[in-house]
Design an enzyme around this catalytic site. Structure first.
Site, PDB file in Angstrom:
ATOM      1  N   ASP A 272       0.863  -1.184   0.000  1.00  0.00           N
ATOM      2  CA  ASP A 272       0.000   0.000   0.000  1.00  0.00           C
ATOM      3  C   ASP A 272       0.898   1.231   0.000  1.00  0.00           C
ATOM      4  OD1 ASP A 272      -2.638   1.326   0.280  1.00  0.00           O
ATOM      5  OD2 ASP A 272      -1.833   2.004   2.182  1.00  0.00           O
ATOM      6  N   SER A 273       0.319   2.370  -0.359  1.00  0.00           N
ATOM      7  CA  SER A 273       1.092   3.611  -0.322  1.00  0.00           C
ATOM      8  C   SER A 273       1.489   3.967   1.115  1.00  0.00           C
ATOM      9  CB  SER A 273       0.278   4.751  -0.937  1.00  0.00           C
ATOM     10  OG  SER A 273      -0.901   4.953  -0.194  1.00  0.00           O
TER      11      SER A 273
ATOM     12  N   GLY B 130      -2.255   9.673  -3.854  1.00  0.00           N
ATOM     13  CA  GLY B 130      -3.532   9.999  -4.485  1.00  0.00           C
ATOM     14  C   GLY B 130      -3.563  11.197  -5.410  1.00  0.00           C
TER      15      GLY B 130
ATOM     16  N   CYS C 291      -3.710  -0.954  -2.248  1.00  0.00           N
ATOM     17  CA  CYS C 291      -3.969   0.468  -2.472  1.00  0.00           C
ATOM     18  C   CYS C 291      -4.877   0.657  -3.692  1.00  0.00           C
ATOM     19  CB  CYS C 291      -2.621   1.141  -2.708  1.00  0.00           C
ATOM     20  SG  CYS C 291      -2.728   2.892  -3.061  1.00  0.00           S
TER      21      CYS C 291
ATOM     22  N   THR D  75      -5.469   3.382  -5.289  1.00  0.00           N
ATOM     23  CA  THR D  75      -4.852   4.266  -6.285  1.00  0.00           C
ATOM     24  C   THR D  75      -3.944   3.461  -7.212  1.00  0.00           C
ATOM     25  OG1 THR D  75      -4.911   6.046  -4.636  1.00  0.00           O
ATOM     26  CG2 THR D  75      -3.511   6.385  -6.556  1.00  0.00           C
TER      27      THR D  75
ATOM     28  N   GLU E 137      -5.342  10.254   9.039  1.00  0.00           N
ATOM     29  CA  GLU E 137      -3.946  10.234   9.503  1.00  0.00           C
ATOM     30  C   GLU E 137      -3.738  11.135  10.716  1.00  0.00           C
ATOM     31  OE1 GLU E 137      -0.743   9.890   6.928  1.00  0.00           O
ATOM     32  OE2 GLU E 137      -1.758   8.342   5.756  1.00  0.00           O
TER      33      GLU E 137
ATOM     34  N   CYS F 181     -10.905   3.781  -0.941  1.00  0.00           N
ATOM     35  CA  CYS F 181      -9.573   4.178  -0.479  1.00  0.00           C
ATOM     36  C   CYS F 181      -9.349   3.459   0.842  1.00  0.00           C
ATOM     37  CB  CYS F 181      -9.510   5.694  -0.307  1.00  0.00           C
ATOM     38  SG  CYS F 181      -8.045   6.273   0.560  1.00  0.00           S
TER      39      CYS F 181
ATOM     40  N   HIS G  65      -8.018   4.201   3.518  1.00  0.00           N
ATOM     41  CA  HIS G  65      -8.183   4.954   4.771  1.00  0.00           C
ATOM     42  C   HIS G  65      -9.640   5.040   5.220  1.00  0.00           C
ATOM     43  CE1 HIS G  65      -4.109   6.275   4.051  1.00  0.00           C
ATOM     44  NE2 HIS G  65      -4.102   7.004   5.141  1.00  0.00           N
TER      45      HIS G  65
HETATM   46  N1  DGL Z   1      -3.775   4.029  -0.083  1.00  0.00           N
HETATM   47  C1  DGL Z   1      -4.388   5.025  -0.925  1.00  0.00           C
HETATM   48  C2  DGL Z   1      -5.609   4.408  -1.616  1.00  0.00           C
HETATM   49  O1  DGL Z   1      -6.166   3.418  -1.187  1.00  0.00           O
HETATM   50  C3  DGL Z   1      -4.798   6.265  -0.166  1.00  0.00           C
HETATM   51  C4  DGL Z   1      -3.687   7.142   0.362  1.00  0.00           C
HETATM   52  C5  DGL Z   1      -2.819   7.828  -0.667  1.00  0.00           C
HETATM   53  O2  DGL Z   1      -3.270   8.795  -1.330  1.00  0.00           O
HETATM   54  O3  DGL Z   1      -1.671   7.407  -0.776  1.00  0.00           O
HETATM   55  O4  DGL Z   1      -6.031   4.926  -2.622  1.00  0.00           O
END
Ligand code: DGL
Length: 281
Positions: free
Chosen positions: A9-10, A42, A72, A74, A152, A182, A184
């Site tokens: 994941d990011s 993102g 992730c 994205t 966050e 997403c 989060h």
């Molecule tokens: N993990 C990213 C997603 O699920 C969200 C956070 C980011 O923008 O890095 O799209």
């Protein structure tokens, strides 16, 4: 050939997906890589995301994973096909979250699906494309860039969270299903439930991603080793913060978080040293 399951994941958010994966595959070993030192993804351009994703997926394969889950949304929306074409072989696979999310949404909708995600995810239109391969239903996608930073900051239960969620839901208009597109957003479940009427289905794709992975593992013997439920966590970010924040997403304490940094286009072990002040190169 079999080993741990790699999860990428990011940043921290994919730990909410890992939580669902571990619940369904408690015996499997996992290695999680959160690129939090270079997140958020993102708002980034597509080619930067491809570069970052290549490094992270390569590192997970180097850690012995034979299958990597791109948790992730994205990355899954813009880079999955690229990663599959570049790394997928008879012995190595890369799987994403967009198709499971689309399948589940089609399974529950009465005709109008709303989808919230990052700006890059929404700009890709990939979720709608996958839905329309399955059903002729309406999909309304909207970017919700304020939501991940609110999580966050630890402000999920705040008025800021409620106001932002209400505003983004207003942008979706009349829908019968809202997809949390997403990693989060599942932490904002309470704010979403507070704003949505009982007739609207709130959909976190993570349990369905886990269900599809269980099915995939059964159909692809040899990719996942017989494990002991061990978890390793790697980050390009600050490990103490990663462990603290990550616990909220995983719903359990993290093991000692290992540091990575980029050198010559590869992720190598170690912190790489903090850059303070000016850097000349
Ligand atoms: N993990 C990213 C997603 O699920 C969200 C956070 C980011 O923008 O890095 O799209």
């Amino acid at each position: 050939m079999s080993g741990p399951i790699g999860v990428y994941d990011s940043g921290f958010g994919g730990l909410s997906v890992l939580r669902a994966l571990r619940a369904r595959l408690p015996e499997a070993d996992f290695v999680y890589l959160g690129d939090s030192g270079r997140a958020p993804y993102g708002g980034r351009d597509v080619h930067t995301i491809l570069d970052l994703a290549e490094q992270c997926v390569e590192r997970l394969f180097d850690e012995g994973a034979a299958v990597v889950i791109v948790a992730c949304h994205t990355v899954s929306s813009v880079a999955l096909r690229h990663l599959q074409a570049r790394y997928g072989t008879e012995r190595r696979r890369v799987l994403g979250v967009t198709i499971p999310a689309a399948e589940r949404a089609v399974g529950v909708t009465r005709g109008r699906i709303g989808f919230l995600g990052t700006a890059r995810t929404v700009a890709s239109g990939t979720f709608a494309t996958e839905v329309h391969k399955l059903a002729a239903v309406e999909v309304i996608e909207r970017a919700a860039p304020l939501l991940a930073p609110i999580v966050e900051e630890g402000w999920e239960e705040s008025e800021v969270a409620s106001a932002a969620v209400a505003r983004y839901l207003h942008l979706l208009g009349e829908v019968d299903t809202v997809v949390l597109g997403c990693t989060h957003y599942p932490l904002l479940r309470r704010a979403f439930e507070g704003a949505l009427g009982p007739e609207v289905t709130l959909l976190d794709p993570a349990p369905h991603v886990a269900e599809r992975l269980v099915d995939w593992v059964a159909r692809h013997p040899g990719f996942v080793g017989a494990g002991t439920g061990r978890l390793r966590a790697l980050t390009t970010g600050e490990p103490t913060r990663f462990a603290e924040l990550g616990q909220r997403f995983l719903g359990a304490p993290l093991p000692a978080v290992e540091c990575l940094h980029e050198r010559d286009g590869k992720l190598v072990s170690g912190s790489g040293g903090a850059s303070v002040g000016q850097v000349v190169r």
